[in-house]
Design an enzyme around this catalytic site. Structure first.
Site, mmCIF file in Angstrom:
data_model
loop_
_atom_site.group_PDB
_atom_site.id
_atom_site.type_symbol
_atom_site.label_atom_id
_atom_site.label_comp_id
_atom_site.label_asym_id
_atom_site.label_seq_id
_atom_site.Cartn_x
_atom_site.Cartn_y
_atom_site.Cartn_z
ATOM 1 C CB SER A 246 -39.637 4.413 0.089
ATOM 2 O OG SER A 246 -39.147 3.730 -0.383
ATOM 3 C CE LYS A 247 -45.719 5.575 -5.380
ATOM 4 N NZ LYS A 247 -46.058 6.479 -5.993
ATOM 5 N NE ARG A 248 -35.591 1.997 -1.161
ATOM 6 C CZ ARG A 248 -35.957 1.401 -0.145
ATOM 7 N NH1 ARG A 248 -35.312 0.398 0.115
ATOM 8 N NH2 ARG A 248 -35.118 1.949 0.973
ATOM 9 C CG HIS A 249 -39.947 -0.658 1.876
ATOM 10 N ND1 HIS A 249 -39.894 0.563 2.017
ATOM 11 C CD2 HIS A 249 -39.689 -1.107 2.311
ATOM 12 C CE1 HIS A 249 -38.441 1.176 2.199
ATOM 13 N NE2 HIS A 249 -37.917 -0.407 2.657
ATOM 14 N N GLY A 250 -43.172 -1.585 -1.514
ATOM 15 C CA GLY A 250 -44.320 -2.438 -1.966
ATOM 16 C C GLY A 250 -45.840 -1.083 -1.645
#
Ligand code: GLU
Length: 504
Positions: A246-250
Site C-alpha cells: 500500500s501507499k504506506r510502503h512507498g
C-alpha cells in the site's frame, strides 16, 4: 472453451485512480501469456461506476501501459457502452427461471443484516422474494422498481485454477447474487461475465482479490449455457513487511516509478518477477526471454514481495546497458530544469563527444535516471558543494595522527593527517599536474603515484582528496578518468579551491 480455441485474454482495470503496480503486473502477465500462446490481449476499461470513474484515470492507465510497452491487440473497450447487453443477459436468466425479482428495500436488508450480526450468525439474503406468486410479482413491478437476483443453486462449484490448481466453493455459502440493482444498473459480476462471453475470453487472469467472485461468475456462465473460461489468480503483492502493498510502503503507481527515474524495461522485468520466476535463477531478462520462459503453472501461489532494492538493482543494470546518447536524451529535460543544459551538449554541438564520454563514465554507478543531473553537475558547472560525507571521510583528517606515514593505505582517510597535511599534499599535486606534459589517464596517474612515492606517502592519501576537489564526492568512477574529463585548467582551479577550503 475447447482446448484448441485461440487464446483470448483481457486486462480489465477500473478507472478509479492511478495504474497500481499490481494492476500493471496483472496486465503484464496477461500480455506474456498472450504472447507466449500466440493469443490476443483485450483492454477493457470497466467504467460502470459513474461516481468513481474518471477520464484522468483512463489517461494514466493508458499512459502507464504505453510507457511499459504492454501493447493490447483489441480495445480499449469501455464497459459502460455495453450495459444493454448486460441487462439482456439478466433478462435471459429471468426468463429461464434462474433469476428472480427482489423487492426488498435496502434499509430492510440492512436491518436484517445488523440483527444477524448482533446475534452472531452469518447473514445471507433470506430469499424473501424467491417464491412470490407470479401475479404478486407483476403487481409489485407495476408499483415500483425491483432488483434482479440470481438464485444460487446448491452444490459445489469447482474449477482447476491455472495458478492454485483444484479450487472449490460451496454454493450453500453464497448469497443470491444481485445482477441488476433496483435502478436497473448491472452489477460487477453480471457485467464481467456478459463482456467476457461477448469478447470470447478464454482465460481470465487476475489478482487473488477476485477469487471469491469466480464461483459466482462460473454459476452465471453455467446458467447462460456457456462453458466458462479457465481462471488463474495471481498472488497478492506484499511489502517487505509481508503486508499487502500500500501507499504506506512507498510508491505504488507506475507513474511514480517513471517520475522517480526508473526505466520502463527495468520495471517491466521487475513486475514479471513478482510472483513468477523462470526457475533457473535468471533475473535480468529481456522481453523476449521473459515471453519465451513464461508459464502460468510456474506462478507462485503465495504473496509476492515487492522489493524496491531489487528494482533499483535491475534499473542500474538497464541504465548501464543504454548507449550514452540515449541517456542524454532521457535526462535532457531534467538537466534543463536544473539549469545545467547548454546547446553545445546536444547532437552536433561542440561539447557533444565530451559530454557522451562523461555520461559513459557515470552510468555504471547510476541507479536512477534522476542521479544524472546530480552527478553531472560538477562536469557542467563549477558550482557544486563538497558533500558532508566526503568532507567527513576524506578531509577531516585526524589531528593526532599527523604523520603521513601512518595514513591508512586503503582509505587515505581518517589517518591521513590533519587538514594542513592534506592541503600540503594537494598543493604538491597541483604543481605536479600543472607541470606534466602528458595530461592523460595514464600520465596523470603516473604523476600522482610518483609524487606519493617520493614523499613516502600512500597514493590513496592523494586520490581521495583529489576526488573531493574535482567532484565533491566520496566515491566516483576512476579518479584519473574524471581528471581528464574535467580537464587540466578546471582541475587546477578546483585543487586551489580545496586548498583554500582546508586552510581557512
Ligand atoms: N475491474 C476489475 C478490477 O479492476 C477487474 C475485473 C476482472 O478482472 O474480472 O479489479
Amino acid at each position: 472453451m475447447s482446448a484448441s480455441a485461440p487464446v483470448r485474454v483481457r486486462f480489465a482495470p477500473s478507472p478509479t485512480g492511478f495504474l497500481h503496480v499490481g494492476g500493471a503486473r496483472t496486465a503484464l502477465f496477461n500480455w506474456l501469456f498472450a504472447r507466449r500462446q500466440g493469443g490476443t490481449l483485450i483492454l477493457r476499461i470497466e467504467d460502470t461506476d459513474q461516481n468513481r470513474s474518471t477520464e484522468a484515470s483512463v489517461r494514466t492507465i493508458l499512459d502507464g501501459l504505453e510507457w511499459l510497452q504492454i501493447a493490447w491487440d483489441e480495445g480499449p473497450f469501455f464497459q459502460s457502452r455495453s450495459l444493454d447487453a448486460h441487462r439482456a443477459l439478466a433478462r435471459r436468466l429471468l426468463e429461464a427461471g434462474k433469476a428472480y425479482h427482489c423487492f426488498c428495500a435496502p434499509a430492510e436488508l440492512d436491518r436484517k443484516r445488523e440483527a444477524a450480526e448482533k446475534a452472531g450468525t452469518a447473514w445471507k439474503y433470506d430469499r424473501t422474494c424467491l417464491r412470490l406468486p407470479p401475479e404478486e410479482v407483476r403487481r409489485r413491478l407495476a408499483a415500483g422498481p425491483a432488483a434482479v437476483r440470481f438464485e444460487v443453486p446448491e452444490g459445489t462449484i469447482a474449477w482447476d485454477d491455472l495458478v492454485h490448481g483444484p479450487t472449490a466453493f460451496e454454493g450453500a455459502v453464497i448469497e443470491d447474487i444481485v445482477l441488476l440493482r433496483s435502478d436497473g444498473s448491472p452489477t460487477y459480476n453480471l457485467s464481467v461475465v456478459s463482456d467476457d462471453i461477448d469478447m470470447r475470453v478464454t482465460h481470465v487472469i487476475r489478482g487473488d482479490d477476485h477469487i471469491s467472485n469466480t464461483p459466482k461468475q462460473i454459476l452465471l456462465y453455467r446458467a447462460a449455457g456457456i462453458e466458462p473460461p479457465r481462471f488463474g489468480h495471481l498472488p497478492l503483492i506484499l511489502g517487505t513487511d509481508k503486508k499487502r502493498l500500500s501507499k504506506r510502503h512507498g510508491a505504488v503507481s507506475v507513474t511514480e516509478y517513471r517520475d522517480k527515474g526508473y526505466l520502463p524495461e527495468a520495471l517491466f522485468n521487475f513486475l514479471a518477477l513478482l510472483g513468477w520466476s523462470p526457475g533457473d535463477g535468471r533475473e535480468k531478462m529481456t522481453r523476449q526471454e521473459l515471453t519465451d520462459a513464461f508459464s502460468l503453472e510456474a506462478v507462485n501461489k503465495k504473496g509476492a514481495v515487492f522489493d524496491e532494492q531489487k528494482l533499483e538493482w535491475l534499473n542500474s543494470q538497464y541504465i548501464n546497458d543504454l548507449p550514452a546518447a540515449r541517456i542524454a536524451a532521457l535526462v535532457r529535460d531534467d538537466l534543463v530544469a536544473a539549469g545545467l543544459h547548454s546547446p553545445d551538449l546536444d547532437e552536433g554541438g561542440a561539447r557533444r563527444d565530451w559530454y557522451l564520454r562523461v555520461i559513459e563514465a557515470l552510468k555504471a554507478r547510476a541507479k536512477l535516471l534522476g542521479d544524472f543531473p546530480r552527478d553531472l553537475r560538477p562536469f557542467l558547472s563549477d558550482e557544486f558543494d563538497y558533500r558532508p560525507e566526503a568532507v567527513e571521510k576524506h578531509l577531516a583528517g585526524s589531528p593526532q595522527s599527523g604523520g603521513a606515514k601512518t595514513s591508512d593505505p586503503k582509505t587515505g582517510g581518517p589517518k591521513a593527517g590533519g587538514p594542513e597535511a592534506i592541503a600540503a599534499r594537494m598543493a604538491a599535486l597541483r604543481d605536479a599536474l600543472a607541470g606534466t606534459a602528458d595530461f592523460t589517464e595514464a600520465g596523470t596517474e603516473q604523476v600522482l603515484r610518483a609524487l606519493a612515492e617520493a614523499r613516502g606517502e600512500a597514493a590513496a592519501a592523494f586520490i581521495h582528496p583529489l576526488r573531493v576537489a574535482l567532484l565533491g564526492t566520496a566515491v566516483s568512477p576512476g579518479v584519473f578518468v574524471i581528471l581528464v574529463l574535467i580537464g587540466r585548467d578546471r582541475a587546477l582551479r578546483r585543487l586551489d579551491r580545496l586548498i583554500a577550503f582546508l586552510r581557512k
